[in-house]
Scaffold this motif. Structure first.
Motif, PDB file in Angstrom:
ATOM      1  N   PHE A   1     -13.978   9.176 -28.798  1.00 33.22           N
ATOM      2  CA  PHE A   1     -13.060  10.312 -28.698  1.00 33.22           C
ATOM      3  C   PHE A   1     -13.024  11.126 -29.985  1.00 33.22           C
ATOM      4  O   PHE A   1     -12.147  11.969 -30.170  1.00 33.22           O
ATOM      5  CB  PHE A   1     -11.653   9.825 -28.359  1.00 33.22           C
ATOM      6  CG  PHE A   1     -11.582   8.991 -27.106  1.00 33.22           C
ATOM      7  CD1 PHE A   1     -12.287   9.346 -25.966  1.00 33.22           C
ATOM      8  CD2 PHE A   1     -10.818   7.847 -27.071  1.00 33.22           C
ATOM      9  CE1 PHE A   1     -12.226   8.586 -24.809  1.00 33.22           C
ATOM     10  CE2 PHE A   1     -10.745   7.074 -25.921  1.00 33.22           C
ATOM     11  CZ  PHE A   1     -11.445   7.446 -24.785  1.00 33.22           C
ATOM     12  N   ASP A   2     -13.977  10.903 -30.860  1.00 35.08           N
ATOM     13  CA  ASP A   2     -13.993  11.570 -32.159  1.00 35.08           C
ATOM     14  C   ASP A   2     -14.691  12.929 -32.140  1.00 35.08           C
ATOM     15  O   ASP A   2     -14.785  13.567 -33.171  1.00 35.08           O
ATOM     16  CB  ASP A   2     -14.706  10.678 -33.199  1.00 35.08           C
ATOM     17  CG  ASP A   2     -13.965   9.382 -33.463  1.00 35.08           C
ATOM     18  OD1 ASP A   2     -12.792   9.263 -33.061  1.00 35.08           O
ATOM     19  OD2 ASP A   2     -14.567   8.481 -34.076  1.00 35.08           O
ATOM     20  N   HIS A   3     -15.127  13.372 -30.985  1.00 36.35           N
ATOM     21  CA  HIS A   3     -15.976  14.566 -30.922  1.00 36.35           C
ATOM     22  C   HIS A   3     -15.253  15.788 -30.362  1.00 36.35           C
ATOM     23  O   HIS A   3     -15.902  16.731 -29.919  1.00 36.35           O
ATOM     24  CB  HIS A   3     -17.219  14.269 -30.084  1.00 36.35           C
ATOM     25  CG  HIS A   3     -17.891  13.012 -30.504  1.00 36.35           C
ATOM     26  ND1 HIS A   3     -18.525  12.877 -31.722  1.00 36.35           N
ATOM     27  CD2 HIS A   3     -17.989  11.809 -29.907  1.00 36.35           C
ATOM     28  CE1 HIS A   3     -19.004  11.654 -31.828  1.00 36.35           C
ATOM     29  NE2 HIS A   3     -18.695  10.989 -30.742  1.00 36.35           N
ATOM     30  N   THR A   4     -13.941  15.768 -30.396  1.00 35.71           N
ATOM     31  CA  THR A   4     -13.170  16.890 -29.878  1.00 35.71           C
ATOM     32  C   THR A   4     -11.926  17.095 -30.732  1.00 35.71           C
ATOM     33  O   THR A   4     -11.489  16.175 -31.427  1.00 35.71           O
ATOM     34  CB  THR A   4     -12.787  16.661 -28.395  1.00 35.71           C
ATOM     35  OG1 THR A   4     -12.008  17.760 -27.933  1.00 35.71           O
ATOM     36  CG2 THR A   4     -11.986  15.393 -28.216  1.00 35.71           C
ATOM     37  N   ASP A   5     -11.380  18.277 -30.661  1.00 39.03           N
ATOM     38  CA  ASP A   5     -10.167  18.573 -31.424  1.00 39.03           C
ATOM     39  C   ASP A   5      -8.915  17.998 -30.778  1.00 39.03           C
ATOM     40  O   ASP A   5      -7.863  17.954 -31.405  1.00 39.03           O
ATOM     41  CB  ASP A   5      -9.997  20.092 -31.575  1.00 39.03           C
ATOM     42  CG  ASP A   5     -11.065  20.700 -32.475  1.00 39.03           C
ATOM     43  OD1 ASP A   5     -11.636  19.967 -33.313  1.00 39.03           O
ATOM     44  OD2 ASP A   5     -11.331  21.906 -32.335  1.00 39.03           O
ATOM     45  N   ILE A   6      -9.001  17.593 -29.537  1.00 39.35           N
ATOM     46  CA  ILE A   6      -7.841  17.015 -28.851  1.00 39.35           C
ATOM     47  C   ILE A   6      -7.682  15.576 -29.315  1.00 39.35           C
ATOM     48  O   ILE A   6      -8.605  14.772 -29.217  1.00 39.35           O
ATOM     49  CB  ILE A   6      -8.011  17.084 -27.327  1.00 39.35           C
ATOM     50  CG1 ILE A   6      -8.128  18.549 -26.886  1.00 39.35           C
ATOM     51  CG2 ILE A   6      -6.839  16.399 -26.626  1.00 39.35           C
ATOM     52  CD1 ILE A   6      -8.512  18.730 -25.443  1.00 39.35           C
ATOM     53  N   ALA A   7      -6.497  15.264 -29.826  1.00 36.34           N
ATOM     54  CA  ALA A   7      -6.237  13.919 -30.363  1.00 36.34           C
ATOM     55  C   ALA A   7      -6.283  12.874 -29.257  1.00 36.34           C
ATOM     56  O   ALA A   7      -5.827  13.109 -28.128  1.00 36.34           O
ATOM     57  CB  ALA A   7      -4.869  13.893 -31.044  1.00 36.34           C
ATOM     58  N   ALA A   8      -6.821  11.721 -29.593  1.00 30.46           N
ATOM     59  CA  ALA A   8      -6.893  10.609 -28.643  1.00 30.46           C
ATOM     60  C   ALA A   8      -5.505  10.237 -28.137  1.00 30.46           C
ATOM     61  O   ALA A   8      -5.343   9.857 -26.974  1.00 30.46           O
ATOM     62  CB  ALA A   8      -7.576   9.407 -29.279  1.00 30.46           C
ATOM     63  N   GLN A   9      -4.493  10.355 -28.977  1.00 34.08           N
ATOM     64  CA  GLN A   9      -3.128  10.030 -28.565  1.00 34.08           C
ATOM     65  C   GLN A   9      -2.657  10.957 -27.447  1.00 34.08           C
ATOM     66  O   GLN A   9      -1.962  10.517 -26.535  1.00 34.08           O
ATOM     67  CB  GLN A   9      -2.171  10.088 -29.762  1.00 34.08           C
ATOM     68  CG  GLN A   9      -0.731   9.764 -29.419  1.00 34.08           C
ATOM     69  CD  GLN A   9      -0.555   8.383 -28.784  1.00 34.08           C
ATOM     70  OE1 GLN A   9      -1.210   7.413 -29.161  1.00 34.08           O
ATOM     71  NE2 GLN A   9       0.331   8.289 -27.802  1.00 34.08           N
ATOM     72  N   GLN A  10      -3.028  12.228 -27.509  1.00 34.38           N
ATOM     73  CA  GLN A  10      -2.651  13.160 -26.440  1.00 34.38           C
ATOM     74  C   GLN A  10      -3.293  12.760 -25.114  1.00 34.38           C
ATOM     75  O   GLN A  10      -2.640  12.786 -24.065  1.00 34.38           O
ATOM     76  CB  GLN A  10      -3.078  14.582 -26.796  1.00 34.38           C
ATOM     77  CG  GLN A  10      -2.239  15.228 -27.859  1.00 34.38           C
ATOM     78  CD  GLN A  10      -2.750  16.623 -28.170  1.00 34.38           C
ATOM     79  OE1 GLN A  10      -3.818  16.782 -28.759  1.00 34.38           O
ATOM     80  NE2 GLN A  10      -1.995  17.617 -27.747  1.00 34.38           N
ATOM     81  N   SER A  11      -4.549  12.377 -25.170  1.00 34.77           N
ATOM     82  CA  SER A  11      -5.239  11.936 -23.946  1.00 34.77           C
ATOM     83  C   SER A  11      -4.645  10.630 -23.433  1.00 34.77           C
ATOM     84  O   SER A  11      -4.545  10.423 -22.221  1.00 34.77           O
ATOM     85  CB  SER A  11      -6.734  11.764 -24.211  1.00 34.77           C
ATOM     86  OG  SER A  11      -7.321  12.995 -24.531  1.00 34.77           O
ATOM     87  N   TRP A  12      -4.247   9.767 -24.349  1.00 36.11           N
ATOM     88  CA  TRP A  12      -3.632   8.493 -23.966  1.00 36.11           C
ATOM     89  C   TRP A  12      -2.330   8.749 -23.214  1.00 36.11           C
ATOM     90  O   TRP A  12      -2.100   8.180 -22.134  1.00 36.11           O
ATOM     91  CB  TRP A  12      -3.408   7.645 -25.204  1.00 36.11           C
ATOM     92  CG  TRP A  12      -2.775   6.313 -24.987  1.00 36.11           C
ATOM     93  CD1 TRP A  12      -1.547   5.913 -25.427  1.00 36.11           C
ATOM     94  CD2 TRP A  12      -3.333   5.174 -24.321  1.00 36.11           C
ATOM     95  NE1 TRP A  12      -1.303   4.613 -25.077  1.00 36.11           N
ATOM     96  CE2 TRP A  12      -2.392   4.135 -24.397  1.00 36.11           C
ATOM     97  CE3 TRP A  12      -4.538   4.939 -23.665  1.00 36.11           C
ATOM     98  CZ2 TRP A  12      -2.605   2.876 -23.833  1.00 36.11           C
ATOM     99  CZ3 TRP A  12      -4.752   3.684 -23.109  1.00 36.11           C
ATOM    100  CH2 TRP A  12      -3.798   2.678 -23.196  1.00 36.11           C
ATOM    101  N   ALA A  13      -1.484   9.614 -23.744  1.00 34.76           N
ATOM    102  CA  ALA A  13      -0.208   9.938 -23.084  1.00 34.76           C
ATOM    103  C   ALA A  13      -0.471  10.565 -21.714  1.00 34.76           C
ATOM    104  O   ALA A  13       0.205  10.239 -20.730  1.00 34.76           O
ATOM    105  CB  ALA A  13       0.616  10.869 -23.963  1.00 34.76           C
TER     106      ALA A  13
END
Length: 189
Positions: free
Chosen positions: A161-173
């Motif tokens: 998930f390091d290849h985008t500006d969207i934080a992994a935490q946002q996707s997790w939520a």
């Protein structure tokens, strides 16, 4: 002669620490012996072989993770319980990557049945009671949650998930919101 201070429990904990530092695949009797400044042969007084050591680490990790999840979900229900369970799982995988990998170690059926893995399934089913799922949906949901939590934790650990500006935490939520919605839509009521 048994070396003073070495016990199966101490070797298991040291193996778990080594797994977190170097990866579960790097846990060997030789590596553990180096850590204690002893010859590998001296460890056989405490563990049968490498498989026995890895099984002990797996059981330790399953128990430790189950305790953390149980603490997180205590007194919670519905989405709150689901989120607490998921966060405890993900946090453990992030804090203890080698132990988390050890918790996935294949155990023989008898050992697995006596392990804390049973507690994981029971806690998952307890959370799902809040969604009033009947069988076979409850079993499907247990498998879905385990797959999503493990998949997310594994991809995150691998840098997926390091290849985008969207934080992994946002996707997790977002993922947890979607899981809650899916479970509520399958509710028996």
């Amino acid at each position: 002669m048994v070396r003073a201070g070495l016990t199966p429990e101490r070797l298991t904990l040291a193996g778990a620490e080594l797994a977190d530092e170097a990866g579960f695949g790097e846990v060997t009797l030789s590596a553990l012996a180096r850590r204690f400044g002893v010859k590998p042969a001296s460890l056989y007084a405490h563990v049968k072989n490498s498989h026995d050591l890895k099984t002990r680490i797996a059981l330790f990790a399953l128990e430790e993770l189950a305790d953390r999840v149980a603490d997180a979900v205590a007194g919670r229900a519905g989405k709150d319980a689901l989120t607490a369970f998921a966060n405890a799982y993900r946090d453990y995988a992030r804090a203890h990557p080698g132990r988390y990998e050890a918790a996935r170690y294949r155990l023989d059926p008898q050992t697995a049945a006596a392990s804390a893995g049973v507690r994981h399934a029971q806690m998952t089913r307890a959370i799902l009671r809040g969604y009033e799922l009947a069988e076979p949906d409850q079993t499907h949901a247990v498998r879905m949650l385990g797959s999503v939590f493990h998949g997310y934790a594994s991809l995150e650990a691998a840098g997926g998930f390091d290849h985008t500006d969207i934080a992994a935490q946002q996707s997790w939520a977002w993922t947890l919101d979607c899981l809650d919605t899916a479970l509520r839509s399958r509710s028996a009521s």
